[in-house]
Scaffold this active site. Sequence first.
Site, PDB file in Angstrom:
ATOM      1  N   GLU A  92       0.758  -1.150   0.051  1.00 54.42           N
ATOM      2  CA  GLU A  92       0.136   0.026  -0.017  1.00 54.42           C
ATOM      3  C   GLU A  92       0.816   1.083   0.075  1.00 54.42           C
ATOM      4  OE1 GLU A  92      -2.121  -1.265   3.360  1.00 54.42           O
ATOM      5  OE2 GLU A  92      -1.191   0.173   4.771  1.00 54.42           O
ATOM      6  N   CYS A 105       3.558   8.564   0.559  1.00 50.86           N
ATOM      7  CA  CYS A 105       4.033   7.838   1.483  1.00 50.86           C
ATOM      8  C   CYS A 105       4.333   6.266   0.812  1.00 50.86           C
ATOM      9  CB  CYS A 105       2.967   7.648   2.795  1.00 50.86           C
ATOM     10  SG  CYS A 105       3.429   6.363   4.067  1.00 50.86           S
ATOM     11  N   CYS A 116       6.255  -3.788  15.813  1.00 54.56           N
ATOM     12  CA  CYS A 116       5.784  -2.752  16.791  1.00 54.56           C
ATOM     13  C   CYS A 116       4.140  -3.123  16.962  1.00 54.56           C
ATOM     14  CB  CYS A 116       5.921  -1.449  16.160  1.00 54.56           C
ATOM     15  SG  CYS A 116       7.690  -1.342  15.649  1.00 54.56           S
ATOM     16  N   GLY A 162       6.755  -1.687   6.214  1.00 65.10           N
ATOM     17  CA  GLY A 162       8.234  -2.291   6.318  1.00 65.10           C
ATOM     18  C   GLY A 162       9.168  -1.140   6.960  1.00 65.10           C
ATOM     19  N   SER A 194      11.831   7.281   7.285  1.00 60.95           N
ATOM     20  CA  SER A 194      11.414   7.056   8.579  1.00 60.95           C
ATOM     21  C   SER A 194      11.616   5.857   9.008  1.00 60.95           C
ATOM     22  CB  SER A 194       9.911   7.441   8.611  1.00 60.95           C
ATOM     23  OG  SER A 194       9.114   7.177   9.878  1.00 60.95           O
ATOM     24  N   SER A 217      11.611   6.910  14.742  1.00 59.34           N
ATOM     25  CA  SER A 217      10.241   6.543  15.834  1.00 59.34           C
ATOM     26  C   SER A 217      10.646   6.328  16.956  1.00 59.34           C
ATOM     27  CB  SER A 217       9.290   5.256  15.055  1.00 59.34           C
ATOM     28  OG  SER A 217       9.063   5.806  13.664  1.00 59.34           O
ATOM     29  N   LEU A 218      10.099   7.140  17.992  1.00 53.57           N
ATOM     30  CA  LEU A 218      10.821   7.070  19.401  1.00 53.57           C
ATOM     31  C   LEU A 218       9.479   6.293  20.044  1.00 53.57           C
ATOM     32  CD1 LEU A 218      13.427   7.722  20.579  1.00 53.57           C
ATOM     33  CD2 LEU A 218      12.278   9.689  21.348  1.00 53.57           C
ATOM     34  N   HIS A 219       8.347   7.197  20.313  1.00 50.25           N
ATOM     35  CA  HIS A 219       7.167   6.476  20.634  1.00 50.25           C
ATOM     36  C   HIS A 219       7.108   5.862  21.972  1.00 50.25           C
ATOM     37  CE1 HIS A 219       6.190   6.577  16.654  1.00 50.25           C
ATOM     38  NE2 HIS A 219       6.311   5.475  16.008  1.00 50.25           N
TER      39      HIS A 219
HETATM   40  S1  SF4 Z   1       9.125  -1.158  11.710  1.00 51.63           S
HETATM   41 FE1  SF4 Z   1       7.439   0.367  11.155  1.00 51.63          FE
HETATM   42  S2  SF4 Z   1       6.159  -0.744   9.604  1.00 51.63           S
HETATM   43 FE2  SF4 Z   1       7.549  -2.402  10.697  1.00 51.63          FE
HETATM   44  S3  SF4 Z   1       6.112  -2.918  12.544  1.00 51.63           S
HETATM   45 FE3  SF4 Z   1       7.340  -0.993  13.128  1.00 51.63          FE
HETATM   46  S4  SF4 Z   1       5.905   0.565  12.710  1.00 51.63           S
HETATM   47 FE4  SF4 Z   1       5.225  -0.961  11.513  1.00 51.63          FE
END
Ligand code: SF4
Length: 361
Positions: A92, A105, A116, A162, A194, A217-219
Amino acid sequence: MKEDIKNLTLEEITQFLLSRGEKPYHAKQIALWIYRRNITDFAKMTDLSLKLRQALETNFSIQKLILKEEKISEIDSTRKFIFQLKDNYLIESVLIPNLNRLTACLSTQVGCKFGCIFCASGMRGFIRNLETGEIVDQLQSMMEEIKSFGQKVTNVVFMGMGEPLDNYENLIKAIKIINHPSGMNMGARKITISTSGLPEKILRLAQEKLQVELSVSLHATNDELRNALMPINKRYPLKELLSACKEYTSLTKRLITFEYLLIKEVNDRKENLRELSELLHGFKCKVNLILYNPFPGKEFKPSPIEKAILFQRGLQRKGIITTLRQSKGSDIEAACGQLRRVHAMQEDRANRDASLVGTPE
Ligand code: SF4
């Protein structure tokens, strides 16, 4: 099967030409036919000699993704595309409008191995890396779809299905094609990678001398919480990740953006705000707060907007540049992996129904 010529950068096409005694400038002509005129037949490249066209035909194909479905959000006009690959897997891609920007994107893998727990992409596991041409063609196909509306893609972000840095070579080649003046001609600073945070690949990226943007991505604000949300943290804890980010910033002189999904009562508490300010103290960076986009099968909810604003102001008070945005396309499962997952679930259901039909009593 013949190799898709879109898997080759212009430098690689040039090498092919030189190996056959052809002039290197034909590489630009070939790229212009493929990426600007959307030609999928070498025979139509009429400014090349017949001999060269035949050589290209013998050695390469020009692949196109099959558009399986397109959905448009009634809330914010986000457009989501499901593409079918040559081996029938689905990926997608999303077009996200925002003021005078239109961001594409793109996905880099079928599924994802990083798991995740807030993300739909990892829920069905990892299948394979996308080829360079499959990455580039998402952008090219979406551009073709919107051309008739007079729209143009202004930015590209590798934030679809991915982990982009886990498909490193194909990602870098795709960026080179997207950035090349005879390719998709998109400025490097308009391209963002990203990542969930792979320190070795972040340091490798710093050596590429690409002018692309990097967002991480820290989160989460401590290892315990990040281990629970993002299993990759068990392998690369926050200290190691942030140290690689600092080195990246010092080598490239470029700011990193940290993405932080705000999930209700998971990572939006006062202590998270305090920990995040401490983690990023003295770090030249930006923080992008994103309200979580819920989807069926996950119990997470987005933080209330009032809380998100408090979080943003708290970081700003500490001198950290912080933006807050809503996830786009919430009515069309536009967060990464969601629409493909819906498709896959429908296919599972169809297969199950089919096998029930075929089961003898
Ligand atoms: S690395 Fe990105 S695409 Fe893979 S599970 Fe984590 S957030 Fe989802």
